[in-house]
Scaffold this active site. Structure first.
Site, PDB file in Angstrom:
ATOM      1  CE1 TYR A   1       1.402   0.716  -2.490  1.00 51.62           C
ATOM      2  CE2 TYR A   1      -0.649   2.474  -2.244  1.00 51.62           C
ATOM      3  CZ  TYR A   1      -0.062   1.108  -2.078  1.00 51.62           C
ATOM      4  OH  TYR A   1      -1.081   0.015  -2.020  1.00 51.62           O
TER       5      TYR A   1
ATOM      6  CB  ILE B   1       8.586 -10.519  -5.650  1.00 52.75           C
ATOM      7  CG1 ILE B   1       8.789  -9.188  -4.855  1.00 52.75           C
ATOM      8  CG2 ILE B   1       7.342 -11.396  -5.027  1.00 52.75           C
ATOM      9  CD1 ILE B   1       7.220  -8.367  -4.973  1.00 52.75           C
TER      10      ILE B   1
ATOM     11  CG  ASN C   1      -2.104  12.414  10.114  1.00 43.99           C
ATOM     12  OD1 ASN C   1      -2.071  11.415  10.400  1.00 43.99           O
ATOM     13  ND2 ASN C   1      -1.185  13.191  10.544  1.00 43.99           N
TER      14      ASN C   1
ATOM     15  CG  ASP D   1       5.822 -12.586   3.319  1.00 42.77           C
ATOM     16  OD1 ASP D   1       6.933 -11.856   3.468  1.00 42.77           O
ATOM     17  OD2 ASP D   1       4.841 -12.444   3.384  1.00 42.77           O
TER      18      ASP D   1
ATOM     19  CG  PHE E   1      -3.925  -6.794   6.494  1.00 48.29           C
ATOM     20  CD1 PHE E   1      -4.916  -7.645   7.359  1.00 48.29           C
ATOM     21  CD2 PHE E   1      -4.502  -5.780   5.813  1.00 48.29           C
ATOM     22  CE1 PHE E   1      -6.590  -7.065   7.485  1.00 48.29           C
ATOM     23  CE2 PHE E   1      -5.739  -5.360   5.959  1.00 48.29           C
ATOM     24  CZ  PHE E   1      -6.586  -6.117   6.497  1.00 48.29           C
ATOM     25  CB  ILE E   2      -4.255  -8.376   2.101  1.00 51.96           C
ATOM     26  CG1 ILE E   2      -5.036  -7.025   2.461  1.00 51.96           C
ATOM     27  CG2 ILE E   2      -5.400  -9.121   0.884  1.00 51.96           C
ATOM     28  CD1 ILE E   2      -5.204  -6.127   1.396  1.00 51.96           C
TER      29      ILE E   2
ATOM     30  CD  GLN F   1      -3.369  -9.718  -2.592  1.00 52.53           C
ATOM     31  OE1 GLN F   1      -3.658  -8.992  -2.203  1.00 52.53           O
ATOM     32  NE2 GLN F   1      -3.806 -10.685  -3.506  1.00 52.53           N
TER      33      GLN F   1
END
Length: 328
Positions: free
Chosen positions: A155, A68, A216, A42, A22-23, A87
Site C-alpha cells: 500500500y 479507474i 494490536n 466510483d 468515506f473521504i 481519492q
C-alpha cells in the site's frame, strides 16, 4: 480562513474519484454546499450507495459508475472538469500485504490513468490522496516532507509511486499535481464494518455493542489523528492556492500525537462506558509512531486545521451513535 470562505468562480466543476467512499463522499457534500458542480466516479468496490444517498438527486451532482482501471472511463469523467480530487484507491496496509497485485492495478495503474486523462482534458489541478505510510521506517518525529525511510507495505509503495508519477507529470506535461499525505483520517461515514475497518469506528462499534475491542500491539503506538473537516479544507485549498505547488506533496494532519490507549480511553469517556480492551499481535507493516509537521501546508496552502482531535472525536461518536441506532 476555513474552506467555506474559499471562492471558486461560478460554474466550477469538480471530479471526485472514489466519491462514494468515506473521504470522497464528504468532499462531494462540501462542494455541493458551496454551490459548485461535482462529478462522482466510483465502482463501488469499497464505496457505498448510502454515503451519497443524500445528494444523489441534487441537480449539481452526477454519478458515474466506473472503474479507474479503464482509461476510457477516466477520459469521459474528466471532460469539462476544472479540478480533480482523486481519492479512489484501495486502502489498508494489512490487506495490501495479502493482495499486492490488486493494489498495483487499482492504486498505481488507476491513478496513472486518471492523471493522463486529467492532462489530456486540460484539468487545472490534480489533487490526489497520498498517505503518511510513505514515511516508512524513518524514525524522526515530526514527519517532514522530503525525509522518508524504507517502505513497509505494498500500500505504501503504491502511494510512493503515485507521488513520483505526479512529480513527473508536472515536470513533463505541466499538469499541476498536488499530493495530500493523509495522517489517520477519521469522521462521519468511515466504514465501521469488516476485518479491515479503521481503528476509531471499530472501537466505537465494539463499545456500543458492549464488546471488548482488540488493540494490536501494546497500545503505546501513536498516531496523528485527523478529523475529516480538516481534510476537506486541505483539498479545496490545494485547488485554490495561487502558490506554485505543482509536483509538491503535503502532510495533512493536526500535528498532534495520540497513542491507542489514550484514544481508547477518550472514546470510553465520551461514551460513558468502561470495558477493558484485549491486546493482539502487532500488525505487519505498521509503524510505531506517527506525528506530522504541517508547516509546509500552512505556508503554501493556508491550511489551518479548525478541528483538533478532541473536538473531532466527539462529533464522530455522535455520528456513530445515530448511525447504529438507525441501522438496527
Amino acid at each position: 480562513m476555513g474552506y467555506q470562505d474559499v471562492k471558486f468562480p461560478n460554474g466550477t466543476v469538480f471530479l471526485v474519484t472514489g466519491g462514494a467512499g468515506f473521504i470522497g463522499s464528504n468532499l462531494c457534500e462540501a462542494i455541493l454546499k458551496m454551490g459548485h458542480k461535482v462529478k462522482c466516479l466510483d465502482d463501488f468496490s469499497t464505496g457505498k450507495e448510502e454515503n451519497i444517498k443524500d445528494f444523489i438527486d441534487n441537480k449539481d451532482f452526477q454519478l458515474i459508475r466506473g472503474d479507474i482501471r479503464n482509461i476510457e472511463t477516466c477520459m469521459k469523467a474528466c471532460e469539462g472538469v476544472d479540478y480533480v480530487l482523486h481519492q479512489a484507491a484501495w486502502g489498508s496496509v494489512p490487506r495490501s500485504i495479502e493482495m499486492p497485485l490488486i493494489y498495483e492495478e487499482v492504486n498505481i495503474k488507476g491513478t496513472l490513468n486518471m492523471m493522463d486523462a486529467a492532462r489530456l482534458n486540460n484539468v487545472k489541478r490534480f489533487v490526489y490522496a497520498s498517505s503518511s505510510s510513505v514515511y516508512g521506517d524513518h524514525p524522526v518525529l515530526p514527519k517532514v516532507e522530503g525525509q522518508e525511510g524504507n517502505i513497509l507495505s505494498p500500500y505504501a509503495l503504491t502511494k510512493k509511486v503515485n507521488e513520483e508519477y505526479a512529480k513527473l507529470y508536472y515536470r513533463l506535461y505541466g499538469l499541476e499535481t498536488v499530493g495530500m499525505r493523509y495522517f489517520n483520517v477519521f469522521g462521519r461515514r468511515q466504514d465501521p464494518h469488516g476485518y479491515y475497518a479503521a481503528v476509531i469506528p471499530k472501537f466505537v462499534k465494539c463499545l456500543l455493542n458492549n464488546e471488548s475491542p482488540v488493540i494490536n500491539g501494546d497500545g503505546k503506538q501513536s498516531r496523528d489523528f485527523t478529523y475529516i473537516e480538516n481534510v476537506i479544507e486541505a483539498n479545496l485549498k490545494a485547488c485554490y492556492t495561487k502558490e506554485n505547488v505543482g509536483g509538491e506533496t503535503f502532510n495533512i494532519a493536526c500535528g498532534g500525537q495520540v497513542n491507542l490507549i489514550e484514544l481508547y480511553d477518550k472514546i470510553c469517556e465520551v461514551l460513558e462506558v468502561r470495558i477493558d480492551p484485549k491486546f493482539g499481535p502487532i500488525r505487519i507493516g505498521d509503524i510505531k509512531h506517527s506525528n506530522a509537521s504541517i508547516q509546509k501546508a500552512k505556508q503554501l496552502l493556508d491550511y489551518n486545521p479548525d478541528f483538533n482531535f478532541r473536538e473531532g472525536i466527539k462529533l464522530t461518536i455522535k455520528y456513530y451513535k445515530e448511525y447504529f441506532m438507525s441501522n438496527h
